[in-house]
Design an enzyme around this catalytic site. Structure first.
Site, mmCIF file in Angstrom:
data_model
loop_
_atom_site.group_PDB
_atom_site.id
_atom_site.type_symbol
_atom_site.label_atom_id
_atom_site.label_comp_id
_atom_site.label_asym_id
_atom_site.label_seq_id
_atom_site.Cartn_x
_atom_site.Cartn_y
_atom_site.Cartn_z
ATOM 1 N N GLY A 278 0.787 -1.227 0.000
ATOM 2 C CA GLY A 278 0.000 0.000 0.000
ATOM 3 C C GLY A 278 0.817 1.275 0.000
ATOM 4 N NE ARG A 360 -4.583 3.175 -9.947
ATOM 5 C CZ ARG A 360 -4.277 4.406 -9.599
ATOM 6 N NH1 ARG A 360 -3.832 5.266 -10.504
ATOM 7 N NH2 ARG A 360 -4.418 4.810 -8.364
ATOM 8 C CE1 TYR A 364 -9.927 1.522 -7.202
ATOM 9 C CE2 TYR A 364 -8.105 1.720 -8.742
ATOM 10 C CZ TYR A 364 -8.927 0.935 -7.959
ATOM 11 O OH TYR A 364 -8.731 -0.414 -7.921
ATOM 12 C CB CYS A 391 -19.193 3.604 -26.691
ATOM 13 S SG CYS A 391 -18.563 3.235 -28.309
ATOM 14 C CD GLU A 392 -18.722 4.396 -19.460
ATOM 15 O OE1 GLU A 392 -19.228 3.361 -19.912
ATOM 16 O OE2 GLU A 392 -19.054 4.922 -18.385
#
Ligand SMILES: *Cc1c(COP(=O)(O)O)cnc(C)c1O
Length: 463
Positions: A278, A360, A364, A391-392
């Site tokens: 992390g 990402r 996020y 397509c977004e």
């Protein structure tokens, strides 16, 4: 302009949202060493180079989009982690960040161990010659077949994630006539992200067994009784993209508390403690990650201090960095397809990839930077959004960044710090073909994961 006072907030206006770039950088051609792989530079023509090769040549030879990985940087970072922790600790690279057989070999050569969390990752690791005893097997729902394969292969540890899995692994190991080394993953009530952490009484998440309510202690009790298991330690992983060590401090305090309770109840001192991964990296110049040696020093001190207070001998520490090893070592090279200025807002720059090679940003709200790579430019900065070809409308690669105002179709642009969780999370959305990973080192470039082809797509579609 009245638009700047739009009630729906700054995202709808020519005012940048808080925390995003408020002003263009002084020099758009500059490459901040914090976010770029170590051998990245510009040559005398202003073209971005890595490992001594310029990106125009890479694009010609391997096409775009492509992930370009600096092998020397990867090895240097792996080595830095290994050296920082020395011989009294183990570094497990978290394979989910990015795994390929070449990477497995680099890790092996640099003395790192490897975390896997699926049969596929295990197969990749074994097929590239990672010794099984240097592999840790993770996951909250390992199948019986995956467990059996891991036990048969002789993995160094399986990290147990639930009460059911304790019994399952014990049973499989016993039926194979083996005693499997295991750790128990506990949730310590700490959630750490970036610059802060939250300490809570209990955990609302799928991973691990909570310390709260004596559940972890009960898991230990059961594991110690089973012949198929050799309990070697306790595991804790508290979050991702962490810069602040205080979350680890709280986690270590709580895990050592459990080790003390185990000693008091069972008369055994478990020999290992795993503090997970992390550790954060710089995606933009605003991020200030710590060096591995600082992290190693801090974590070792924390564990030593906590163990002294509990009158325990200090267990062997392991850590599991993924992003912090591979993240900074790669950039994604794209070709600009269209440049669409929206008056008073920003310019949309469409590239030949998108959310299929970097999810990402959409997933996020991750921040990235971008640079013109095929040339330098003295044109005025323009505020851009780098978007993909999917397509977004959420198909955004870089939400806010400045690129030179003379940017044009055919230019190559590069997005740094895409080594982790980009290729490994890539998809085939819109039947877009996943890009290759090209490793560059000492003036040579080679494909370590090839580009997907239409043939690959159609082979899976059996009609
Ligand atoms: C994801 C994960 C890691 C690696 O996380 P990074 O943010 O890439 O360092 C390490 N350990 C466990 C158990 C994980 O789930």
């Amino acid at each position: 302009m009245s638009r700047s006072a739009h009630p729906a907030g700054p995202r709808h206006a020519d005012v940048l949202p808080e925390g995003h770039y408020s002003a263009p950088p002084a020099d758009l051609n500059a490459l901040d060493p914090k976010v770029w792989a170590r051998t990245v530079a510009r040559d005398e023509h202003g073209v971005l180079t890595v490992g001594g090769i310029d990106v125009k040549r890479l694009a010609e030879e391997f096409g775009t989009p492509a992930y370009v990985m600096d092998e020397a940087d990867f090895r240097a970072r792996a080595r830095a982690w290994r050296t920082a922790f020395g011989n009294d600790a183990d570094v497990f690279y978290a394979g989910k960040a990015f795994l390929s057989r070449a990477v497995v070999r680099w890790l092996h050569e640099e003395g790192l161990n490897l975390d896997v969390c699926s049969g596929g990752e295990l197969a990749t690791a074994l097929s590239a010659g990672m010794p099984a005893d240097r592999i840790a097997f993770h996951g909250n729902n390992k199948s019986a077949a995956e467990i059996e394969r891991a036990v048969r292969a002789g993995v160094g540890r399986i990290v147990l994630d639930s009460f059911q899995e304790i019994v399952r692994v014990a049973h499989i190991a016993q039926s194979l006539g083996k005693r499997q080394r295991v750790q128990i993953r506990v949730t310590v009530g700490v959630e750490a992200h970036t610059h802060e952490f939250i300490a809570t009484a209990h955990e609302d998440q799928k991973f691990g067994i909570p310390l709260a309510g004596g559940q972890a202690a009960e898991a230990v009790r059961r594991a110690l009784k089973l012949d198929g298991l050799e309990l070697i330690g306790i595991h804790s992983h508290i979050g991702s993209q962490i810069f602040d060590m205080s979350g680890f401090e709280v986690a270590a305090h709580r895990v050592v508390g459990l080790l003390r309770d185990i000693r008091d109840e069972h008369g055994v001192e478990l020999p290992e403690i795993d503090l997970g991964g992390g550790l954060g990296i710089a995606y933009t110049s605003d991020d200030d990650p710590r060096e591995p040696h600082e992290i190693a020093k801090a974590l070792t001190e924390i564990v030593t201090r906590e163990c002294e207070a509990a009158r325990l001998s200090t267990p062997r520490i392991s850590v599991e960095p993924g992003r912090a090893v591979v993240g900074p070592t790669a950039f994604t090279l794209y070709e600009v397809g269209t440049v669409k200025p929206l008056d008073g807002l920003r310019t949309y720059v469409s590239v030949d990839g998108g959310m299929s090679d970097n999810i990402r940003t959409a997933l996020y709200d991750a921040e990235y930077t971008v640079a013109l790579a095929s040339r330098s430019s003295d044109a005025e900065p323009m505020l851009c959004r780098v978007v993909g070809k999917h397509c977004e409308s959420g198909d955004i690669v870089v939400r806010d960044a400045f690129l030179p105002g003379d940017l044009a179709p055919g230019d190559l642009i590069a997005v740094p710090a895409t080594g982790a969780y980009c290729r490994s999370m890539a998809s085939n959305y819109n039947h877009v073909l996943r890009p290759p990973v090209v490793a560059v080192e000492g003036g040579e470039a080679r494909v370590i994961v090839r580009r997907e082809t239409e043939e690959d797509l159609l082979r899976l579609d059996v009609g």
